[in-house]
Scaffold this active site. Structure first.
Site, short mmCIF file in Angstrom:
data_model
loop_
_atom_site.label_atom_id
_atom_site.label_comp_id
_atom_site.label_asym_id
_atom_site.label_seq_id
_atom_site.Cartn_x
_atom_site.Cartn_y
_atom_site.Cartn_z
N HIS A 146 0.87 -1.18 0.00
CA HIS A 146 0.00 0.00 0.00
C HIS A 146 0.90 1.23 0.00
O HIS A 146 1.71 1.41 0.91
CB HIS A 146 -0.92 0.01 1.23
CG HIS A 146 -1.79 1.24 1.29
ND1 HIS A 146 -3.03 1.30 0.69
CD2 HIS A 146 -1.58 2.45 1.87
CE1 HIS A 146 -3.56 2.50 0.90
NE2 HIS A 146 -2.70 3.21 1.62
N CYS A 147 0.77 2.06 -1.02
CA CYS A 147 1.64 3.23 -1.17
C CYS A 147 0.85 4.50 -0.90
O CYS A 147 0.01 4.89 -1.72
CB CYS A 147 2.24 3.26 -2.58
SG CYS A 147 3.34 4.68 -2.83
N PRO A 148 1.10 5.18 0.21
CA PRO A 148 0.38 6.43 0.47
C PRO A 148 0.72 7.52 -0.53
O PRO A 148 -0.09 8.42 -0.76
CB PRO A 148 0.84 6.80 1.89
CG PRO A 148 2.14 6.10 2.07
CD PRO A 148 2.04 4.83 1.29
#
Length: 294
Positions: A146-148
């Site tokens: 998960h890449c903010p």
């Protein structure tokens, strides 16, 4: 008889697209064609961090040596935004939730025997390499992380765009860094300040402080993103995801997804992107996992 048939039809629930009643933490726009992740505000920060330095570069640095440098910088910036948009707005490969009951742990199942695992949140059998993201609250096929920075999960359908974005940011920051250094050197050489070269360098900074700010900022970005790009190149060559690498899934067992450098690269960058499942009818009884079985 006709009345009974009519009442039966009314009793059947309408098959709405999943995005109309989505249980995850996503935002949908344009009739479900655009899908945003759970970190929309962080995505906005990424856009600001890209746009701010670019505006400073165009106004104070890009035209200092030659106008062509400003054009190259604008093209690289546009490429970054295109890949960021594709990575952020593309369905990463989410498996729509189902209503499959929890399996009996004491009874073997043909799906679990093939590497599928039951997700108690999504109530489905997720395929191998899929994982439930706690931030977006969805199961994602070939989950990487998960890449903010892009505001969403990175998975099967948007991984290549994420890698392209990382590469483009690395190239753009390197170009802006080199151009800003060249402007500082040029201004230092042409400075009329007396005494040591430090005086001329200080005069160059005074005349164009934006160039020094860009040198510091882009140097940090370039080194950080270069390390990230190198890491993902290594993952692609090994046929692994970030999730698998961090968990050391294939530390002591053979990796069935490693088919050699060339095929691994072809699979990542040249293979056909699977069709998104978010428009499937929410009351369809077919298991998303079952549909993935060969």
């Amino acid at each position: 008889m006709a009345l009974a048939l009519s009442s039966d039809k009314l009793a059947d629930p309408p098959k709405l697209p999943h995005w109309k009643q989505w249980p995850g933490n996503n935002i949908f726009l344009c009739h479900g064609r655009i899908m945003l992740g759970s970190d929309v505000s962080f995505l906005g920060v990424t856009v600001v961090l890209l746009t701010g330095p670019f505006v400073i570069f165009i106004l104070f640095v890009g035209f200092e040596i030659h106008y062509s440098l400003a054009i190259v910088g604008a093209v690289l910036f546009a490429i970054c935004l295109v890949f960021l948009t594709q990575a952020a707005l593309t369905d990463p490969g989410i498996l729509p939730r189902s209503n499959i009951p929890r399996p009996d742990p004491h009874q073997p199942h043909q799906i679990t025997a093939r590497g599928f695992r039951y997700c108690s949140t999504c109530k489905l059998y997720r395929p191998p390499r899929a994982k439930h993201c706690k931030y977006c609250d969805n199961c994602v096929r070939q989950f990487d992380h998960h890449c903010p920075w892009v505001g969403t999960c990175v998975g099967l359908r948007n991984y290549r765009f994420f890698v392209y974005f990382v590469f483009s940011v690395c190239l753009t920051s390197g170009f802006v860094f080199a151009t800003s250094v060249a402007v500082l050197v040029l201004n230092t050489t042409n400075s009329d300040a007396d005494g040591h070269w430090i005086n001329r360098f200080a005069d160059a900074i005074t005349s164009n402080p934006a160039s020094l700010a860009l040198v510091i900022f882009t140097a940090f970005v370039f080194l950080s993103v270069l390390g990230l790009a190198s890491y993902h190149v290594n993952l692609i060559l090994q046929g692994q995801t970030t999730n698998e690498n961090m968990r050391q899934v294939f530390r002591r067992v053979h990796n069935p997804n490693d088919h050699g450098y060339k095929k691994n690269c072809d699979s990542t960058f040249c293979s056909r992107i699977p069709i998104s499942q978010i428009h499937k009818g929410i009351y369809d009884e077919e298991s998303p996992a079952g549909a993935l079985l060969p």
